[in-house]
Design an enzyme around this catalytic site. Structure first.
Site, PDB file in Angstrom:
ATOM      1  CG  HIS A 656      -1.527   1.403   1.567  1.00 50.28           C
ATOM      2  ND1 HIS A 656      -2.421   1.846   0.617  1.00 50.28           N
ATOM      3  CD2 HIS A 656      -1.440   2.354   2.484  1.00 50.28           C
ATOM      4  CE1 HIS A 656      -2.907   2.900   1.057  1.00 50.28           C
ATOM      5  NE2 HIS A 656      -1.967   3.412   2.330  1.00 50.28           N
ATOM      6  CG  HIS A 709      -6.836  12.232   3.193  1.00 52.60           C
ATOM      7  ND1 HIS A 709      -6.746  11.710   2.131  1.00 52.60           N
ATOM      8  CD2 HIS A 709      -5.690  12.120   4.080  1.00 52.60           C
ATOM      9  CE1 HIS A 709      -5.678  11.012   2.057  1.00 52.60           C
ATOM     10  NE2 HIS A 709      -5.077  11.348   2.954  1.00 52.60           N
TER      11      HIS A 709
HETATM   12  N1  GLN Z   1      -1.956  -0.190   7.137  1.00 52.42           N
HETATM   13  C1  GLN Z   1      -1.782   1.088   7.547  1.00 52.42           C
HETATM   14  C2  GLN Z   1      -3.081   1.694   8.249  1.00 52.42           C
HETATM   15  O1  GLN Z   1      -4.104   1.076   7.726  1.00 52.42           O
HETATM   16  C3  GLN Z   1      -1.265   1.833   6.347  1.00 52.42           C
HETATM   17  C4  GLN Z   1      -1.095   3.447   6.916  1.00 52.42           C
HETATM   18  C5  GLN Z   1      -0.490   4.264   5.815  1.00 52.42           C
HETATM   19  O2  GLN Z   1      -0.364   3.911   4.594  1.00 52.42           O
HETATM   20  N2  GLN Z   1       0.127   5.284   6.278  1.00 52.42           N
HETATM   21  O3  GLN Z   1      -3.265   2.367   8.876  1.00 52.42           O
HETATM   22 ZN    ZN Z   2      -1.983   4.915   3.268  1.00 51.27          ZN
END
Ligand code: GLN
Ligand code: ZN
Length: 769
Positions: A656, A709
């Site tokens: 991610h 956000h």
């Molecule tokens: N796995 C983390 C979360 O869901 C990813 C956070 C991030 O990308 N900053 O909080």
């Molecule tokens: Zn993130």
């Protein structure tokens, strides 16, 4: 050793100091003001007291010149926007009614008016507020803050130097205001901006400034000839002013490169250059342009953004070389000390033999003073300090506390095969489809669920002893059960445990790995009143025991559906820590990767079929100069693959990232060889899906369809619309449905509704296919 030809004794100085105070008094006062508990007068008093204490601390340490104007209620780039009158139209009324409230409105937004956009300050973890400019922007000089702070410092009897964001960097950091042609180039406003700087400089001169510093870190990035010309023009014009302080143009975070000859030729009285890390190239470059005859050189020889004691003997050598290259040489940290915590001596939990290897802002000032004295009076004048420093460095270099031969041997034995999955993606894909049996457009989330006030207070209670471990774990277990139940009911396909047990995605792992130190007071400003305590990656890294297996297996025991294992990747672990400086980052990354690899393998062994390794920092750690990027991306992607390549073909690896501009790193995203990547995309309307398609990205991707956000709940039709856009770029078998990022900052009601809508949208679009 001799002093420079002007005969002045070298001075120690810095460009900025931590703003928050020893106990984050500034944060408390500002947040109290926002809540109406602290009055404006009280806030101003607290701030003035902190500034005074900081100047006194610097002067007591022996700095010959202190910075002013570096203090901020929120951000120094926002202060610069105020200084040049660049207040967005939507905030004008508020700023006119009450400058302080208007200032905070620009920073944080109001019900009526959005805040300025926030983004990272170069390659640091500090965020600034992006100036919004347009062809109609009219600048006007507001020197009050700069003049006021200079006056305060002078009243203490100190030699003070105002520090300002330079006009070229200010414009290069700006973006077109909303409603302005996105192709508008803020640099075209330079001629309008320079008279305003001239006025501010005149006011500072009148208030007693002998020198003023103009920070131009944007000139350490690759710049076009037109941009370099603008810099030349700016400093030719400012240099030509008669009513001004002497000008010191400062750069940091990297080498100046082609901008060095431009600034060296400019009619200013001094340059401040970084000589640490890749910026050490400034040394040869400076010699190549014939030095700075007749000018002052402020030499940033002590790393201002890391926390290790300096090698004073080596820095003194560098300074000695520089002596011949300028009229006068002063000694500084490479950049503002804003990026390091205040005081290492406050870290009572860190063993004293380790604490002596650390230098926070306070300790760095002492180092600078030693160096200035050594430079002025010869190494003999600082024999005791150099000997103590050599002893500290030697104890670090040899300490069994941070050197682990087993870790080093294992890292040295890594082969190319360890960094590649054994089967090519098409084979893995078949095996994963057979094992997971997911529908097209599978739904999932990014990992965290809301970190509720109850969870945070449970953690505080555990720390303070009000709650025992058993009680705390019962709370976490109950939370995980609730998160799983909700996801099953909502109909998500790949579940997560929700990360209830994690305070922070780096700190959680740092606390469980050998080789990391965590601090108690090591706060560093991230943005506004938000401070973080980055862990210190101090030594060879190993994993004493599994870190996430217990809660992941517990979550999996509650459901038939796959639960994703969730880890922070090696690059992000490094990016959000203070890293060791005694070996290349690539080596440190490899050690972190090996420890995480064991965790990945353990998760697989306990039955986890999907494992996500988050790398949100991959893009933001990209070196500032293009020439350094491919080497970085090589080791960074290798570390990710080393973490994830030990698994079977039917174990699905996810990653991610959240950063809006992936365009320049699509190749690196591909090189990760993750089976699935989720990316932030909701605000850019799936732009990233198109970028992946254009690149020919061959694997699965989940461009975010829910902007986390904001508390806004997207309805199912809106999400379906984004999915249909996504389907134009990627086929349904390779398109995942997920939010932009984790949900930890959101509240449960909006998360529930949004995820239900997300699942409904996926079902609807599946049915259309
Ligand atoms: N796995 C983390 C979360 O869901 C990813 C956070 C991030 O990308 N900053 O909080
Ligand atoms: Zn993130």
């Amino acid at each position: 050793m001799t002093t420079g030809s002007s005969g002045a004794a070298p001075r120690a100085t810095v460009y900025g100091y931590p703003r928050q105070g020893p106990d984050r008094e500034l944060k408390k006062a500002i947040e109290g003001y926002w809540k109406g508990r602290v009055g404006a007068a009280e806030l101003h008093d607290t701030a003035a007291g902190l500034r005074r204490a900081n100047w006194r601390a610097m002067a007591d340490a022996g700095l010959g010149e202190v910075p002013t104007g570096d203090f901020s209620y929120y951000d120094h780039v926002l202060d610069t926007s105020v200084m040049v009158g660049a207040v967005p139209d939507r905030h004008r009324a508020a700023a006119a009614a009450d400058p302080l409230d208007g200032y905070f409105a620009m920073a944080r937004g109001t019900r009526e008016a959005a805040p300025l956009e926030m983004t990272k300050w170069f390659d640091t973890n500090y965020h600034y507020l992006v100036p919004e400019l347009g062809p109609d922007t009219v600048f006007s000089a507001e020197p009050a803050k700069q003049v006021g702070e200079l006056t305060e410092a002078l009243a203490l009897g100190l030699t003070a130097r105002p520090v300002l964001v330079g006009p070229v960097t200010y414009l290069l950091l700006a973006k077109p205001a909303p409603g302005v042609d996105p192709g508008f180039d803020p640099l075209t406003l330079l001629d309008r901006l320079l008279p305003v700087y001239a006025e501010v400089l005149g006011a500072l001169r009148a208030a007693g400034a002998e020198w003023a510093q103009l920070d131009e870190p944007a000139l350490v990035q690759d710049r076009t000839p037109a941009e370099l010309n603008a810099a030349a023009r700016a400093y030719r014009d400012l240099g030509a002013l008669t009513d001004r302080p002497k000008l010191l143009v400062a750069s940091y975070f990297d080498r100046l490169g082609e901008a060095l000859p431009v600034l060296a030729k400019a009619p200013v009285e001094g340059l401040a250059l970084d000589f640490t890390g890749p910026a050490a190239a400034n040394l040869d470059a400076l010699a190549a342009v014939g030095g700075l005859p007749g000018k002052r050189l402020v030499a940033g020889v002590v790393n201002g953004r890391n926390i290790w004691v300096d090698d004073l003997t080596r820095s003194l050598g560098t300074l000695g070389t520089l002596l011949g290259l300028a009229d006068r040489v002063d000694v500084a940290a490479s950049c503002s000390l804003l990026h390091v915590p205040l005081d290492a001596s406050a870290e009572r939990d860190i063993a004293p033999q380790i604490r002596r290897w650390l230098a926070f802002a306070r300790e760095k000032c002492a180092e600078l003073v030693t160096l200035a004295r050594g430079l002025g009076h010869g190494a003999d004048a600082v024999t005791a300090e150099l000997a103590a420093n050599r002893a500290d460095l030697a104890s670090r270099a040899n300490s069994p506390l941070i050197h682990d031969p087993a870790v080093r041997a294992r890292a040295a034995a890594v082969t190319a095969a360890d960094t590649r999955r054994a089967e090519p993606y098409p084979e893995r894909s078949v095996a994963q489809r057979a094992r997971l049996a997911l529908p097209p457009l599978p739904t999932t989330t990014i990992g965290s669920f809301p970190q509720t006030a109850e969870l945070r207070s449970a953690r505080a209670d555990l720390r303070s002893g009000r709650l025992d471990t058993e009680g705390y774990e019962a709370r976490i277990g109950a939370e995980i059960r609730e998160v799983i139940t909700f996801q099953e009911r909502a109909g998500l396909d790949v579940l997560v445990h929700g990360e209830a047990e994690r305070n922070d995605m780096v700190q959680y792992f740092a606390e469980r790995l050998n080789g990391f130190l965590t601090t108690r007071h090591g706060w560093v400003q991230s943005y506004g009143t938000r401070y973080v305590r980055p862990p210190v990656l101090a030594g060879d890294l190993s994993r004493p025991e599994p870190m996430t297996v217990r809660w992941t297996s517990y979550a999996q025991s509650l459901t038939e559906r796959p639960v994703k294992g969730m880890l922070t990747g090696p690059v992000t672990m490094l990016a959000w820590s203070f890293v060791r400086d005694d070996q290349p980052l690539s080596k440190t990354a490899r050690q972190v990767a090996l420890a995480l690899r064991d965790e990945v393998n353990d998760l697989e062994a306990c039955g986890t079929s999907v494992i996500q390794v988050d790398e949100p920092a991959l893009r933001e750690t990209l070196p500032l100069r293009e020439a350094d990027r491919s080497a970085y991306l090589d080791w960074a992607t290798e570390a990710f693959r080393l973490t994830t390549s030990g698994v079977r073909p039917d174990t699905q690896i996810h990653t991610h990232m959240c950063y809006a501009e992936f365009g320049d790193v699509v190749g690196a995203i591909d090189a990760l060889d993750a089976d699935v990547i989720s990316l932030e995309a909701a605000r850019s309307h799936m732009e990233v899906a198109r970028e992946l398609a254009v690149y020919g990205y061959p694997r699965e991707a989940g461009p975010g369809v829910y902007d986390i956000h904001s508390p806004r709940v997207p309805d199912a039709e809106e999400v379906a619309g984004l999915l249909r856009l996504g389907l134009r770029a990627l086929p349904a078998e390779r398109l995942w449905v997920n939010p932009d990022c984790g949900l930890k900052t959101r509240g449960w009601p909006e998360v529930r509704a949004s995820l239900e809508n997300l699942v409904a949208a996926a079902r609807k679009v599946r049915a259309e296919a």
